[in-house]
Scaffold this motif. Structure first.
Motif, PDB file in Angstrom:
ATOM      1  N   PHE A  64       0.835  -1.194   0.000  1.00 54.60           N
ATOM      2  CA  PHE A  64       0.000   0.000   0.000  1.00 54.60           C
ATOM      3  C   PHE A  64       0.875   1.251   0.000  1.00 54.60           C
ATOM      4  CE2 PHE A  64      -2.779  -3.160   2.215  1.00 54.60           C
ATOM      5  CZ  PHE A  64      -3.760  -3.223   1.238  1.00 54.60           C
ATOM      6  N   THR A  65       0.330   2.356  -0.469  1.00 47.01           N
ATOM      7  CA  THR A  65       1.110   3.596  -0.605  1.00 47.01           C
ATOM      8  C   THR A  65       1.508   4.196   0.736  1.00 47.01           C
ATOM      9  OG1 THR A  65      -0.960   4.832  -0.816  1.00 47.01           O
ATOM     10  CG2 THR A  65       0.159   4.211  -2.863  1.00 47.01           C
ATOM     11  N   ASP A  66       0.843   3.795   1.834  1.00 47.68           N
ATOM     12  CA  ASP A  66       1.209   4.317   3.154  1.00 47.68           C
ATOM     13  C   ASP A  66       2.208   3.413   3.875  1.00 47.68           C
ATOM     14  OD1 ASP A  66      -0.325   2.138   3.793  1.00 47.68           O
ATOM     15  OD2 ASP A  66      -1.661   3.200   5.169  1.00 47.68           O
ATOM     16  N   ASN A  67       2.855   2.498   3.100  1.00 42.77           N
ATOM     17  CA  ASN A  67       3.891   1.597   3.624  1.00 42.77           C
ATOM     18  C   ASN A  67       3.350   0.553   4.614  1.00 42.77           C
ATOM     19  OD1 ASN A  67       6.015   2.826   2.128  1.00 42.77           O
ATOM     20  ND2 ASN A  67       6.087   4.476   3.648  1.00 42.77           N
ATOM     21  N   SER A  68       2.091   0.213   4.460  1.00 41.71           N
ATOM     22  CA  SER A  68       1.548  -0.966   5.134  1.00 41.71           C
ATOM     23  C   SER A  68       1.375  -2.052   4.066  1.00 41.71           C
ATOM     24  CB  SER A  68       0.220  -0.653   5.830  1.00 41.71           C
ATOM     25  OG  SER A  68      -0.746  -0.217   4.897  1.00 41.71           O
ATOM     26  N   TYR A  69       1.020  -3.278   4.514  1.00 40.34           N
ATOM     27  CA  TYR A  69       1.029  -4.411   3.595  1.00 40.34           C
ATOM     28  C   TYR A  69      -0.112  -5.376   3.919  1.00 40.34           C
ATOM     29  CZ  TYR A  69       5.819  -2.686   3.375  1.00 40.34           C
ATOM     30  OH  TYR A  69       6.917  -1.879   3.277  1.00 40.34           O
ATOM     31  N   CYS A  70      -0.415  -6.226   2.937  1.00 41.85           N
ATOM     32  CA  CYS A  70      -1.347  -7.327   3.151  1.00 41.85           C
ATOM     33  C   CYS A  70      -0.714  -8.576   2.531  1.00 41.85           C
ATOM     34  CB  CYS A  70      -2.698  -7.025   2.498  1.00 41.85           C
ATOM     35  SG  CYS A  70      -3.980  -8.226   2.904  1.00 41.85           S
ATOM     36  N   VAL A  71      -0.537  -9.601   3.346  1.00 42.84           N
ATOM     37  CA  VAL A  71       0.084 -10.845   2.893  1.00 42.84           C
ATOM     38  C   VAL A  71      -1.011 -11.886   2.664  1.00 42.84           C
ATOM     39  CG1 VAL A  71       1.614 -12.755   3.544  1.00 42.84           C
ATOM     40  CG2 VAL A  71       2.261 -10.383   4.060  1.00 42.84           C
ATOM     41  N   GLY A 127      -5.294 -21.489   3.814  1.00 43.71           N
ATOM     42  CA  GLY A 127      -4.659 -20.231   3.484  1.00 43.71           C
ATOM     43  C   GLY A 127      -5.032 -19.154   4.484  1.00 43.71           C
ATOM     44  N   TYR A 128      -4.492 -17.953   4.275  1.00 44.41           N
ATOM     45  CA  TYR A 128      -4.845 -16.848   5.166  1.00 44.41           C
ATOM     46  C   TYR A 128      -4.528 -15.504   4.521  1.00 44.41           C
ATOM     47  CZ  TYR A 128       0.172 -16.913   6.465  1.00 44.41           C
ATOM     48  OH  TYR A 128       1.537 -16.893   6.449  1.00 44.41           O
ATOM     49  N   ILE A 129      -5.110 -14.454   5.112  1.00 44.27           N
ATOM     50  CA  ILE A 129      -4.858 -13.073   4.697  1.00 44.27           C
ATOM     51  C   ILE A 129      -4.479 -12.300   5.943  1.00 44.27           C
ATOM     52  CG2 ILE A 129      -5.815 -11.015   3.617  1.00 44.27           C
ATOM     53  CD1 ILE A 129      -7.748 -12.763   2.108  1.00 44.27           C
ATOM     54  N   LEU A 130      -3.346 -11.601   5.875  1.00 45.52           N
ATOM     55  CA  LEU A 130      -2.792 -10.963   7.066  1.00 45.52           C
ATOM     56  C   LEU A 130      -2.435  -9.505   6.772  1.00 45.52           C
ATOM     57  CD1 LEU A 130      -1.665 -11.463   9.989  1.00 45.52           C
ATOM     58  CD2 LEU A 130       0.515 -12.035   8.893  1.00 45.52           C
ATOM     59  N   PHE A 131      -2.976  -8.580   7.548  1.00 46.00           N
ATOM     60  CA  PHE A 131      -2.602  -7.172   7.419  1.00 46.00           C
ATOM     61  C   PHE A 131      -1.354  -6.909   8.257  1.00 46.00           C
ATOM     62  CE2 PHE A 131      -2.674  -2.789   9.016  1.00 46.00           C
ATOM     63  CZ  PHE A 131      -2.606  -2.118   7.804  1.00 46.00           C
ATOM     64  N   ILE A 132      -0.391  -6.183   7.669  1.00 48.92           N
ATOM     65  CA  ILE A 132       0.871  -5.879   8.347  1.00 48.92           C
ATOM     66  C   ILE A 132       1.109  -4.377   8.304  1.00 48.92           C
ATOM     67  CG2 ILE A 132       3.378  -6.162   8.187  1.00 48.92           C
ATOM     68  CD1 ILE A 132       2.933  -9.031   7.379  1.00 48.92           C
ATOM     69  N   ASN A 133       1.430  -3.816   9.460  1.00 48.89           N
ATOM     70  CA  ASN A 133       1.498  -2.356   9.607  1.00 48.89           C
ATOM     71  C   ASN A 133       2.738  -1.692   9.022  1.00 48.89           C
ATOM     72  OD1 ASN A 133      -0.842  -1.241  11.121  1.00 48.89           O
ATOM     73  ND2 ASN A 133      -0.284  -2.849  12.576  1.00 48.89           N
ATOM     74  N   SER A 134       3.878  -2.395   9.027  1.00 48.01           N
ATOM     75  CA  SER A 134       5.136  -1.732   8.684  1.00 48.01           C
ATOM     76  C   SER A 134       6.106  -2.676   7.987  1.00 48.01           C
ATOM     77  CB  SER A 134       5.797  -1.191   9.956  1.00 48.01           C
ATOM     78  OG  SER A 134       6.171  -2.272  10.815  1.00 48.01           O
ATOM     79  N   LYS A 136       9.134  -3.208   8.939  1.00 51.03           N
ATOM     80  CA  LYS A 136       9.815  -3.951   9.999  1.00 51.03           C
ATOM     81  C   LYS A 136       9.037  -5.208  10.357  1.00 51.03           C
ATOM     82  CE  LYS A 136      11.621  -3.447  14.708  1.00 51.03           C
ATOM     83  NZ  LYS A 136      11.762  -2.525  15.880  1.00 51.03           N
ATOM     84  N   GLU A 137       7.724  -5.071  10.461  1.00 52.93           N
ATOM     85  CA  GLU A 137       6.862  -6.214  10.775  1.00 52.93           C
ATOM     86  C   GLU A 137       6.835  -7.213   9.628  1.00 52.93           C
ATOM     87  OE1 GLU A 137       2.190  -7.006  12.032  1.00 52.93           O
ATOM     88  OE2 GLU A 137       3.003  -4.969  12.149  1.00 52.93           O
ATOM     89  N   LEU A 138       6.891  -6.705   8.395  1.00 52.01           N
ATOM     90  CA  LEU A 138       6.921  -7.585   7.224  1.00 52.01           C
ATOM     91  C   LEU A 138       8.210  -8.403   7.191  1.00 52.01           C
ATOM     92  CD1 LEU A 138       5.477  -8.355   4.501  1.00 52.01           C
ATOM     93  CD2 LEU A 138       6.943  -6.624   3.432  1.00 52.01           C
ATOM     94  N   LEU A 139       9.334  -7.750   7.448  1.00 52.97           N
ATOM     95  CA  LEU A 139      10.621  -8.447   7.465  1.00 52.97           C
ATOM     96  C   LEU A 139      10.657  -9.505   8.564  1.00 52.97           C
ATOM     97  CD1 LEU A 139      13.035  -5.440   6.844  1.00 52.97           C
ATOM     98  CD2 LEU A 139      12.412  -7.232   5.218  1.00 52.97           C
TER      99      LEU A 139
END
Length: 287
Positions: A64-71, A127-134, A136-139
């Motif tokens: 996402f453009t605000d540097n959050s993510y969805c896995v 399977g799953y869908i996971l929201f990630i805030n940053s 650092k959290e993604l890594l």
């Protein structure tokens, strides 16, 4: 389960279709996937703008453009469908298994854009869908994973060091995501055939030239599968109605009792079970 090439095809399709779009609405019909979807998931995703669709190993990553993510992990039976409000396009499935049409059941998550809806379907719910805030959290999410086969970190020194004093067979190592990320059962069999290496050989006795072959052939086999659109071992058709074609290139997988495809070899393909997984190899040229 979709492996790296199949997930990469899905990534490419999604990147083309939904990059730059803003999420208008999110509906969760079933939160009980492999990882339970939290109650704030919808709120976290609404109004997010998609920068791009990435991938690591067998995981799709929405940036996402605000540097959050969805896995997104498709598990054993997960599929992603895209429905265009104004299109009569027959095929909706961007994944590699089951019907290309949107199923009537097991549509657990819906993400709505302008004139387009993404649906996550998963009958077995592995399977799953996971929201990630940053970042650092993604890594942190992937910190225990090994490098991808295409990574420069997947090299002779890394592999030799990893194999040192380890008695586990090479087939199991190729399936071990802590060692190398993204290779699954189909491609492990194909890679070892190309290397002329028996799947049961202990990793610690492999010679340097054999390790070099494993690295090179891993990249070659996976790249070829991506070019061919992945492997359709069931009923996959993509959004254009085309099947993945790499299954037509299989040298050993699902070819039990057939003659070895090498012209100079008089062997035949055997099937054995390695750690509850079917493994295929030639009894003559893979010794």
């Amino acid at each position: 389960m979709p492996e790296l090439p199949e997930v990469e095809i899905v990534r490419k399709s999604l990147n083309k279709k939904i990059s730059g779009k803003i999420i208008n609405d999110v509906r969760v019909k079933n939160r009980n996937l492999r990882l339970k979807i939290p109650k704030n998931f919808e709120t976290n995703l609404k109004r997010k703008k998609i920068k791009k669709i990435g991938r690591f190993s067998k995981y799709i990553i929405i940036f996402f453009t605000d540097n959050s993510y969805c896995v997104v992990h498709l598990g054993m039976s997960g599929t992603i469908h895209l429905l265009n409000t104004y299109s009569k396009k027959k095929f909706t499935n961007t994944s590699f298994y089951h019907s290309p049409h949107l199923p009537k059941k097991h549509n657990h998550v819906e993400i709505q854009f302008n004139n387009l809806k993404l649906v996550y379907n998963d009958p077995r719910r592995f399977g799953y869908i996971l929201f990630i805030n940053s970042e650092k959290e993604l890594l942190k999410k992937f910190e225990k994973f090994g490098p991808e086969p295409f990574s420069k970190n997947f090299n002779i020194n890394y592999v030799k060091t990893y194999f040192r004093n380890k008695k586990k067979n090479i087939k199991n190592f190729l399936l071990d995501q802590n060692f190398v990320s993204g290779i699954g059962n189909i491609y492990a069999s194909e890679i070892l055939f190309e290397c002329k290496i028996n799947p049961l050989i202990s990793a610690d006795i492999l010679k340097e030239e054999q390790i070099d072959k494993i690295i090179k052939k891993s990249r070659e086999v996976l790249k070829k599968s991506i070019v061919k659109g992945g492997s359709s071992i069931r009923d996959f058709k993509n959004t254009s109605g085309n099947r993945g074609l790499f299954q037509n290139e299989f040298k050993v997988y699902n070819r039990e009792n057939l003659k070895c495809p090498r012209i100079t070899c008089r062997g035949k393909i055997f099937k054995i079970v390695v750690t509850n997984r079917s493994s295929f190899f030639c009894n003559k040229c893979q010794k």
